[in-house]
Motif scaffolding. Sequence first.
Motif, PDB file in Angstrom:
ATOM      1  N   GLY A  77       0.825  -1.202   0.000  1.00 27.90           N
ATOM      2  CA  GLY A  77       0.000   0.000   0.000  1.00 27.90           C
ATOM      3  C   GLY A  77       0.856   1.247   0.000  1.00 27.90           C
ATOM      4  N   THR A  78       0.248   2.340   0.430  1.00 29.09           N
ATOM      5  CA  THR A  78       0.928   3.635   0.431  1.00 29.09           C
ATOM      6  C   THR A  78       0.658   4.376   1.734  1.00 29.09           C
ATOM      7  OG1 THR A  78      -0.970   4.662  -0.675  1.00 29.09           O
ATOM      8  CG2 THR A  78       0.850   3.899  -2.073  1.00 29.09           C
ATOM      9  N   TYR A  79       1.628   5.185   2.116  1.00 29.92           N
ATOM     10  CA  TYR A  79       1.475   6.062   3.276  1.00 29.92           C
ATOM     11  C   TYR A  79       0.947   7.418   2.822  1.00 29.92           C
ATOM     12  CZ  TYR A  79       4.184   3.019   6.431  1.00 29.92           C
ATOM     13  OH  TYR A  79       4.644   1.984   7.200  1.00 29.92           O
ATOM     14  N   ASP A  80       0.244   8.095   3.742  1.00 29.67           N
ATOM     15  CA  ASP A  80      -0.161   9.479   3.523  1.00 29.67           C
ATOM     16  C   ASP A  80       0.620  10.333   4.518  1.00 29.67           C
ATOM     17  OD1 ASP A  80      -1.295  11.946   3.215  1.00 29.67           O
ATOM     18  OD2 ASP A  80      -3.367  11.243   3.307  1.00 29.67           O
ATOM     19  N   PRO A  81       1.594  11.139   4.067  1.00 34.59           N
ATOM     20  CA  PRO A  81       2.399  11.939   5.000  1.00 34.59           C
ATOM     21  C   PRO A  81       1.573  12.876   5.870  1.00 34.59           C
ATOM     22  CG  PRO A  81       3.348  11.964   2.791  1.00 34.59           C
ATOM     23  CD  PRO A  81       1.994  11.354   2.668  1.00 34.59           C
ATOM     24  N   ALA A  82       0.393  13.246   5.387  1.00 35.52           N
ATOM     25  CA  ALA A  82      -0.450  14.154   6.171  1.00 35.52           C
ATOM     26  C   ALA A  82      -1.150  13.439   7.318  1.00 35.52           C
ATOM     27  CB  ALA A  82      -1.485  14.819   5.256  1.00 35.52           C
ATOM     28  N   LYS A  83      -1.195  12.149   7.244  1.00 39.30           N
ATOM     29  CA  LYS A  83      -1.863  11.364   8.291  1.00 39.30           C
ATOM     30  C   LYS A  83      -0.795  10.674   9.147  1.00 39.30           C
ATOM     31  CE  LYS A  83      -6.171  10.437   5.757  1.00 39.30           C
ATOM     32  NZ  LYS A  83      -5.900  11.404   4.662  1.00 39.30           N
ATOM     33  N   GLN A  84      -0.199  11.444  10.028  1.00 37.75           N
ATOM     34  CA  GLN A  84       0.827  10.925  10.914  1.00 37.75           C
ATOM     35  C   GLN A  84       0.711  11.627  12.258  1.00 37.75           C
ATOM     36  OE1 GLN A  84       4.940   9.681   9.707  1.00 37.75           O
ATOM     37  NE2 GLN A  84       5.546  11.587  10.746  1.00 37.75           N
ATOM     38  N   VAL A  85       0.787  10.856  13.339  1.00 37.87           N
ATOM     39  CA  VAL A  85       0.698  11.408  14.693  1.00 37.87           C
ATOM     40  C   VAL A  85       1.825  10.844  15.544  1.00 37.87           C
ATOM     41  CG1 VAL A  85      -1.807  11.735  14.608  1.00 37.87           C
ATOM     42  CG2 VAL A  85      -0.861   9.572  15.467  1.00 37.87           C
ATOM     43  N   LEU A  86       2.042  11.497  16.663  1.00 34.99           N
ATOM     44  CA  LEU A  86       3.011  11.044  17.655  1.00 34.99           C
ATOM     45  C   LEU A  86       2.258  10.634  18.918  1.00 34.99           C
ATOM     46  CD1 LEU A  86       5.760  13.802  17.293  1.00 34.99           C
ATOM     47  CD2 LEU A  86       5.705  11.544  16.237  1.00 34.99           C
ATOM     48  N   VAL A  87       2.680   9.516  19.494  1.00 32.77           N
ATOM     49  CA  VAL A  87       2.079   9.027  20.744  1.00 32.77           C
ATOM     50  C   VAL A  87       3.115   9.200  21.842  1.00 32.77           C
ATOM     51  CG1 VAL A  87       1.021   7.065  21.924  1.00 32.77           C
ATOM     52  CG2 VAL A  87       0.675   7.383  19.461  1.00 32.77           C
ATOM     53  N   PRO A  88       2.909  10.118  22.781  1.00 32.79           N
ATOM     54  CA  PRO A  88       3.926  10.400  23.801  1.00 32.79           C
ATOM     55  C   PRO A  88       3.934   9.354  24.917  1.00 32.79           C
ATOM     56  CG  PRO A  88       2.006  11.772  24.173  1.00 32.79           C
ATOM     57  CD  PRO A  88       1.725  10.983  22.915  1.00 32.79           C
ATOM     58  N   GLY A  89       4.970   9.474  25.750  1.00 33.57           N
ATOM     59  CA  GLY A  89       5.069   8.616  26.924  1.00 33.57           C
ATOM     60  C   GLY A  89       5.493   7.194  26.645  1.00 33.57           C
ATOM     61  N   ARG A  90       6.229   6.946  25.551  1.00 34.25           N
ATOM     62  CA  ARG A  90       6.680   5.595  25.204  1.00 34.25           C
ATOM     63  C   ARG A  90       8.154   5.425  25.551  1.00 34.25           C
ATOM     64  NH1 ARG A  90       2.184   2.649  23.241  1.00 34.25           N
ATOM     65  NH2 ARG A  90       0.532   4.175  23.623  1.00 34.25           N
ATOM     66  N   LEU A  91       8.473   4.294  26.147  1.00 36.08           N
ATOM     67  CA  LEU A  91       9.832   4.021  26.601  1.00 36.08           C
ATOM     68  C   LEU A  91      10.631   3.274  25.541  1.00 36.08           C
ATOM     69  CD1 LEU A  91       9.170   2.904  30.298  1.00 36.08           C
ATOM     70  CD2 LEU A  91      10.027   5.118  29.502  1.00 36.08           C
ATOM     71  N   HIS A  92      11.927   3.580  25.502  1.00 33.32           N
ATOM     72  CA  HIS A  92      12.859   2.860  24.637  1.00 33.32           C
ATOM     73  C   HIS A  92      14.223   2.912  25.301  1.00 33.32           C
ATOM     74  CE1 HIS A  92      15.395   1.815  21.201  1.00 33.32           C
ATOM     75  NE2 HIS A  92      14.307   1.328  20.620  1.00 33.32           N
ATOM     76  N   ASP A  93      14.717   1.753  25.744  1.00 32.76           N
ATOM     77  CA  ASP A  93      15.999   1.662  26.451  1.00 32.76           C
ATOM     78  C   ASP A  93      16.028   2.598  27.659  1.00 32.76           C
ATOM     79  OD1 ASP A  93      16.939  -0.231  24.692  1.00 32.76           O
ATOM     80  OD2 ASP A  93      17.945   1.230  23.393  1.00 32.76           O
ATOM     81  N   GLY A  94      14.910   2.665  28.372  1.00 31.36           N
ATOM     82  CA  GLY A  94      14.842   3.478  29.583  1.00 31.36           C
ATOM     83  C   GLY A  94      14.584   4.946  29.354  1.00 31.36           C
ATOM     84  N   LYS A  95      14.470   5.378  28.109  1.00 28.25           N
ATOM     85  CA  LYS A  95      14.217   6.779  27.803  1.00 28.25           C
ATOM     86  C   LYS A  95      12.771   6.958  27.351  1.00 28.25           C
ATOM     87  CE  LYS A  95      18.985   7.626  26.318  1.00 28.25           C
ATOM     88  NZ  LYS A  95      19.859   8.089  25.194  1.00 28.25           N
ATOM     89  N   THR A  96      12.188   8.081  27.697  1.00 30.47           N
ATOM     90  CA  THR A  96      10.807   8.379  27.325  1.00 30.47           C
ATOM     91  C   THR A  96      10.796   9.214  26.054  1.00 30.47           C
ATOM     92  OG1 THR A  96      10.156   8.371  29.652  1.00 30.47           O
ATOM     93  CG2 THR A  96       8.630   9.381  28.094  1.00 30.47           C
ATOM     94  N   GLY A  97       9.967   8.783  25.105  1.00 27.32           N
ATOM     95  CA  GLY A  97       9.870   9.505  23.843  1.00 27.32           C
ATOM     96  C   GLY A  97       8.513   9.316  23.203  1.00 27.32           C
ATOM     97  N   TYR A  98       8.518   9.173  21.872  1.00 25.61           N
ATOM     98  CA  TYR A  98       7.276   9.143  21.112  1.00 25.61           C
ATOM     99  C   TYR A  98       7.294   7.990  20.109  1.00 25.61           C
ATOM    100  CZ  TYR A  98       7.146  14.018  22.733  1.00 25.61           C
ATOM    101  OH  TYR A  98       7.175  15.149  23.499  1.00 25.61           O
ATOM    102  N   TRP A  99       6.141   7.388  19.931  1.00 26.35           N
ATOM    103  CA  TRP A  99       5.938   6.486  18.810  1.00 26.35           C
ATOM    104  C   TRP A  99       5.464   7.303  17.619  1.00 26.35           C
ATOM    105  CZ3 TRP A  99       3.143   1.252  20.218  1.00 26.35           C
ATOM    106  CH2 TRP A  99       4.038   0.443  20.940  1.00 26.35           C
ATOM    107  N   VAL A 100       6.018   6.995  16.459  1.00 26.01           N
ATOM    108  CA  VAL A 100       5.592   7.631  15.218  1.00 26.01           C
ATOM    109  C   VAL A 100       4.589   6.696  14.550  1.00 26.01           C
ATOM    110  CG1 VAL A 100       6.302   8.582  13.001  1.00 26.01           C
ATOM    111  CG2 VAL A 100       7.826   8.773  14.992  1.00 26.01           C
ATOM    112  N   VAL A 101       3.342   7.145  14.424  1.00 28.46           N
ATOM    113  CA  VAL A 101       2.261   6.320  13.883  1.00 28.46           C
ATOM    114  C   VAL A 101       1.730   6.976  12.618  1.00 28.46           C
ATOM    115  CG1 VAL A 101       0.017   5.258  14.344  1.00 28.46           C
ATOM    116  CG2 VAL A 101       1.673   5.529  16.200  1.00 28.46           C
TER     117      VAL A 101
END
Length: 290
Positions: free
Chosen positions: A75-99
Amino acid sequence: MWKTALKPRWIAGFVFAIVISGVFVLLSQWQFGRSTQPEAPVNPATEQVQPLTGTLEPGDFFHGTDADQMVSAQGTYDPAKQVLVPGRLHDGKTGYWVVSAFAVSGAPTLSGVAASPQTWIPVARGWVADPADAGTPPSGTVELTGRLLPSEAPVPGTAAAPGQATAVSVAELINYWEVSSYPGFVAATAEVANGVDASAAAVRGDLLPLEIGPQPPAQKINWLNLFYSLEWVVFAGFALFIWWRLVKDDYHRDLEDALDEEDGHPEDGHPPVEPNQHQQPEQNQQKVQP
């Protein structure tokens, strides 16, 4: 009582009781471990990549058997349809998931007033520490591979900041993107565009891969094994109680023997017969006449 307990036979008995109690404690630990074992190991079939369109239906419920399944879609991605989900951990650091929203080619379309011409699915593409590092998804036709996961629940009473979402919630994202969607999302492991893998796992950068593995089945308590584990603990305490009771009985016997010796009782246990000083003369004796 300590003098009785320090007798050689009771010292040996105490060592034996300790050994028996230790064995019972080990059996208790073994039974307790079995009481919390998962019912089944991780299903290896989830690691075999299956087509998304043949695994999950848009507009249907997300079945538990579909969770953790590795799927593929084009399929295809739509660059205009992208959000960030805060409060996600990675190697002990808090950041964002890119969805990002991914339009699935060949997916069934839904009917209804609010239905979109295409059917989409949210794709968690990676993790970033700074929202400015999110970047844009690959352009053109993309061969997506990832792990299929159930929709998260939105965080109640929390308003998402612009360009963000409280969770990877399909119910929240379809209202934000105004699209029809599958009832789950994909954690991407590969995004091949024009023959090149552009995913976070293949390209070094600020976008880091999520690396979500198969989740083990939920553990359930086996109450019978838990009861057995408690039973072995009782047995361990009972072994020590039996030793203490035997020592106590021996101590009381020693006290009784000491009291018997002080009273001058003979070995047969009967007290000696003392003569009666006030004994009357026998009736058959005749008086001597003067």
